[in-house]
Write a protein that holds these residues in place. Structure first.
Motif, PDB file in Angstrom:
ATOM      1  N   ASN A  33       2.081  -6.925  15.287  1.00  0.00           N
ATOM      2  CA  ASN A  33       2.536  -7.242  13.939  1.00  0.00           C
ATOM      3  C   ASN A  33       2.933  -5.957  13.224  1.00  0.00           C
ATOM      4  OD1 ASN A  33       2.054 -10.058  14.038  1.00  0.00           O
ATOM      5  ND2 ASN A  33      -0.132  -9.718  13.679  1.00  0.00           N
ATOM      6  N   ARG A  34       3.826  -6.065  12.302  1.00  0.00           N
ATOM      7  CA  ARG A  34       4.189  -4.906  11.499  1.00  0.00           C
ATOM      8  C   ARG A  34       3.001  -4.480  10.658  1.00  0.00           C
ATOM      9  NH1 ARG A  34       9.743  -4.439  10.501  1.00  0.00           N
ATOM     10  NH2 ARG A  34       9.191  -2.601   9.267  1.00  0.00           N
ATOM     11  N   SER A  35       2.767  -3.186  10.582  1.00  0.00           N
ATOM     12  CA  SER A  35       1.663  -2.671   9.774  1.00  0.00           C
ATOM     13  C   SER A  35       1.924  -2.949   8.303  1.00  0.00           C
ATOM     14  CB  SER A  35       1.503  -1.161  10.000  1.00  0.00           C
ATOM     15  OG  SER A  35       1.211  -0.884  11.348  1.00  0.00           O
ATOM     16  N   LYS A  36       0.836  -3.228   7.576  1.00  0.00           N
ATOM     17  CA  LYS A  36       0.943  -3.485   6.149  1.00  0.00           C
ATOM     18  C   LYS A  36      -0.079  -2.643   5.390  1.00  0.00           C
ATOM     19  CE  LYS A  36       2.699  -8.219   6.528  1.00  0.00           C
ATOM     20  NZ  LYS A  36       2.510  -9.642   6.134  1.00  0.00           N
ATOM     21  N   CYS A  37       0.255  -2.297   4.171  1.00  0.00           N
ATOM     22  CA  CYS A  37      -0.672  -1.568   3.313  1.00  0.00           C
ATOM     23  C   CYS A  37      -1.844  -2.484   2.975  1.00  0.00           C
ATOM     24  CB  CYS A  37       0.028  -1.103   2.032  1.00  0.00           C
ATOM     25  SG  CYS A  37      -1.108  -0.381   0.818  1.00  0.00           S
ATOM     26  N   PRO A  38      -3.092  -2.037   3.171  1.00  0.00           N
ATOM     27  CA  PRO A  38      -4.241  -2.889   2.875  1.00  0.00           C
ATOM     28  C   PRO A  38      -4.415  -3.156   1.379  1.00  0.00           C
ATOM     29  CG  PRO A  38      -4.945  -0.668   3.451  1.00  0.00           C
ATOM     30  CD  PRO A  38      -3.480  -0.737   3.751  1.00  0.00           C
ATOM     31  N   ASN A  39      -3.741  -2.371   0.531  1.00  0.00           N
ATOM     32  CA  ASN A  39      -3.876  -2.548  -0.917  1.00  0.00           C
ATOM     33  C   ASN A  39      -2.810  -3.490  -1.491  1.00  0.00           C
ATOM     34  OD1 ASN A  39      -6.101  -0.677  -1.309  1.00  0.00           O
ATOM     35  ND2 ASN A  39      -4.637   0.930  -0.848  1.00  0.00           N
ATOM     36  N   CYS A  40      -1.533  -3.193  -1.217  1.00  0.00           N
ATOM     37  CA  CYS A  40      -0.458  -4.011  -1.801  1.00  0.00           C
ATOM     38  C   CYS A  40       0.152  -4.995  -0.810  1.00  0.00           C
ATOM     39  CB  CYS A  40       0.640  -3.105  -2.369  1.00  0.00           C
ATOM     40  SG  CYS A  40       1.508  -2.112  -1.119  1.00  0.00           S
ATOM     41  N   ASN A  41      -0.268  -4.904   0.476  1.00  0.00           N
ATOM     42  CA  ASN A  41       0.197  -5.811   1.526  1.00  0.00           C
ATOM     43  C   ASN A  41       1.690  -5.672   1.831  1.00  0.00           C
ATOM     44  OD1 ASN A  41      -0.870  -7.671   3.394  1.00  0.00           O
ATOM     45  ND2 ASN A  41       0.131  -9.373   2.346  1.00  0.00           N
ATOM     46  N   HIS A  42       2.292  -4.560   1.401  1.00  0.00           N
ATOM     47  CA  HIS A  42       3.704  -4.310   1.677  1.00  0.00           C
ATOM     48  C   HIS A  42       3.868  -3.854   3.134  1.00  0.00           C
ATOM     49  CE1 HIS A  42       7.765  -2.695   1.446  1.00  0.00           C
ATOM     50  NE2 HIS A  42       7.889  -3.199   0.225  1.00  0.00           N
ATOM     51  N   THR A  43       4.908  -4.362   3.800  1.00  0.00           N
ATOM     52  CA  THR A  43       5.182  -3.952   5.172  1.00  0.00           C
ATOM     53  C   THR A  43       5.504  -2.459   5.219  1.00  0.00           C
ATOM     54  OG1 THR A  43       6.040  -6.141   5.759  1.00  0.00           O
ATOM     55  CG2 THR A  43       6.663  -4.299   7.178  1.00  0.00           C
ATOM     56  N   ILE A  44       4.879  -1.753   6.153  1.00  0.00           N
ATOM     57  CA  ILE A  44       5.093  -0.312   6.286  1.00  0.00           C
ATOM     58  C   ILE A  44       6.212  -0.081   7.301  1.00  0.00           C
ATOM     59  CG2 ILE A  44       4.053   1.890   6.931  1.00  0.00           C
ATOM     60  CD1 ILE A  44       1.339   0.709   6.155  1.00  0.00           C
ATOM     61  N   TYR A  45       7.291   0.544   6.868  1.00  0.00           N
ATOM     62  CA  TYR A  45       8.411   0.813   7.763  1.00  0.00           C
ATOM     63  C   TYR A  45       8.061   1.935   8.738  1.00  0.00           C
ATOM     64  CZ  TYR A  45      10.911  -2.087   4.426  1.00  0.00           C
ATOM     65  OH  TYR A  45      11.294  -3.125   3.620  1.00  0.00           O
ATOM     66  N   PHE A  53       2.705  13.186  10.545  1.00  0.00           N
ATOM     67  CA  PHE A  53       3.851  13.576   9.728  1.00  0.00           C
ATOM     68  C   PHE A  53       3.961  12.726   8.464  1.00  0.00           C
ATOM     69  CE2 PHE A  53       8.384  13.295   8.615  1.00  0.00           C
ATOM     70  CZ  PHE A  53       8.680  14.640   8.446  1.00  0.00           C
ATOM     71  N   SER A  54       3.855  11.407   8.610  1.00  0.00           N
ATOM     72  CA  SER A  54       4.025  10.518   7.458  1.00  0.00           C
ATOM     73  C   SER A  54       2.916  10.719   6.433  1.00  0.00           C
ATOM     74  CB  SER A  54       4.056   9.054   7.909  1.00  0.00           C
ATOM     75  OG  SER A  54       5.221   8.795   8.666  1.00  0.00           O
ATOM     76  N   TYR A  55       1.691  10.918   6.894  1.00  0.00           N
ATOM     77  CA  TYR A  55       0.573  11.115   5.965  1.00  0.00           C
ATOM     78  C   TYR A  55       0.791  12.367   5.117  1.00  0.00           C
ATOM     79  CZ  TYR A  55      -4.235  11.332   4.228  1.00  0.00           C
ATOM     80  OH  TYR A  55      -5.348  11.356   3.420  1.00  0.00           O
ATOM     81  N   CYS A  65       2.707   1.322  -3.416  1.00  0.00           N
ATOM     82  CA  CYS A  65       1.780   1.126  -4.539  1.00  0.00           C
ATOM     83  C   CYS A  65       1.126   2.423  -4.992  1.00  0.00           C
ATOM     84  CB  CYS A  65       0.702   0.113  -4.172  1.00  0.00           C
ATOM     85  SG  CYS A  65      -0.416   0.647  -2.852  1.00  0.00           S
ATOM     86  N   LYS A  66       1.313   3.493  -4.217  1.00  0.00           N
ATOM     87  CA  LYS A  66       0.805   4.834  -4.551  1.00  0.00           C
ATOM     88  C   LYS A  66      -0.718   4.924  -4.500  1.00  0.00           C
ATOM     89  CE  LYS A  66       5.019   6.070  -5.197  1.00  0.00           C
ATOM     90  NZ  LYS A  66       5.712   6.856  -4.140  1.00  0.00           N
ATOM     91  N   ARG A  67      -1.364   3.923  -3.895  1.00  0.00           N
ATOM     92  CA  ARG A  67      -2.815   4.007  -3.722  1.00  0.00           C
ATOM     93  C   ARG A  67      -3.120   4.957  -2.565  1.00  0.00           C
ATOM     94  NH1 ARG A  67      -5.682  -0.557  -5.550  1.00  0.00           N
ATOM     95  NH2 ARG A  67      -7.539   0.418  -4.642  1.00  0.00           N
ATOM     96  N   LYS A  68      -4.280   5.585  -2.621  1.00  0.00           N
ATOM     97  CA  LYS A  68      -4.653   6.549  -1.591  1.00  0.00           C
ATOM     98  C   LYS A  68      -4.835   5.871  -0.237  1.00  0.00           C
ATOM     99  CE  LYS A  68      -6.853  10.221  -4.286  1.00  0.00           C
ATOM    100  NZ  LYS A  68      -8.102  11.005  -4.486  1.00  0.00           N
TER     101      LYS A  68
END
Length: 257
Positions: A33-45, A53-55, A65-68
């Motif tokens: 499954n596509r990874s999602k942010c655990p806070n806003c549930n937005h799909t992570i591209y 690198f991304s971190y 959502c700019k959450r940590k």
């Protein structure tokens, strides 16, 4: 090849994060499954999901959502990358490298699960123990002897320390909760065994000493700051094992006496 080993380790570290997250919850890990942010549930591209690198580019925050983002993700990827590089430099592309790197990956997963839940799956401990017999340079019977002697001594030490905590310390401090506390968890014993299997008795003692030293520091911090008397021991045993395996402190210390 050195650069490739580092990148390969970082990629594997990303998968280890999935195992750390899903294995304790008994969730399937093979469903893609596509990874999602655990806070806003937005799909992570994909370009926001590149190991290490991304971190760094996102400064440890979700792009939406700019959450940590938990620092664990970066730390596991970095440890996996650096350990893969060190093992390649130490062993090259050999059969021993294959077994050792698999063992180390399992130990990373065990360590971070223990840090989070203060308990680890028994089957992971068994897998790590089995892999240690393939990773060791000792003959099978020598490795078995080392593990029996080492764990036997540790079990006896655990009995003595636990007796002190439950029967003496609990009365001195008048703390009823100490009457059920044990010095070591059952999950620690297989880690002691695999340390002896891979390193042998003498180097294993140094590894355990290092692990205990780091654990004491963490325990003092937990008691004073977090008011938590329970300290997971597996991560610190693994840290002591890593340091002794790569830097061979036993030989270094023996040079002084």
């Amino acid at each position: 090849m050195e650069v490739f080993s580092f990148i390969f380790g970082a990629i594997i570290g990303s998968f280890l994060n999935v195992l750390i997250l899903k294995l304790p919850l008994k969730e399937p890990i093979l469903i893609i499954n596509r990874s999602k942010c655990p806070n806003c549930n937005h799909t992570i591209y994909w370009y926001h999901n590149i190991p290490l690198f991304s971190y760094i580019c996102l400064i440890g925050k979700c792009a939406y959502c700019k959450r940590k983002i938990s620092f664990q993700y970066f730390l596991v990827e970095f440890l996996s990358a650096i350990i893969t590089l060190f093992l390649f430099l130490k062993l090259g592309l050999t059969q021993e490298f294959l077994f050792m790197i698999l063992l180390f990956y399992i130990l990373i997963v065990l360590s971070f699960i223990d840090l989070k839940y203060k308990a680890v799956p028994d089957y992971l401990l068994l897998i790590a123990l089995v892999f240690s017999f393939f990773a060791t340079n000792f003959e099978i019977f020598e490795a078995l002897k080392n593990s029996f002697l080492f764990t036997g001594a540790i079990v006896l030490l655990n009995f003595l320390i636990t007796f002190y905590i439950q029967n003496i310390k609990s009365k001195i401090l008048k703390d009823e909760s100490l009457k059920t506390q044990v010095a070591l968890g059952e999950g620690d014993i297989p880690i002691f065994a695999l340390i002896a299997i891979v390193l042998g008795i003498n180097a294993g003692v140094f590894a355990v000493f290092l692990g205990a030293f780091f654990a004491i520091i963490s325990s003092i911090y937990s008691n004073l700051v977090k008011k938590d008397i329970q300290t997971p021991f597996i991560p610190y045993l693994v840290l002591g094992f890593f340091i002794e395996y790569f830097f061979n402190l036993e030989t270094f210390i023996k040079a002084f006496y």
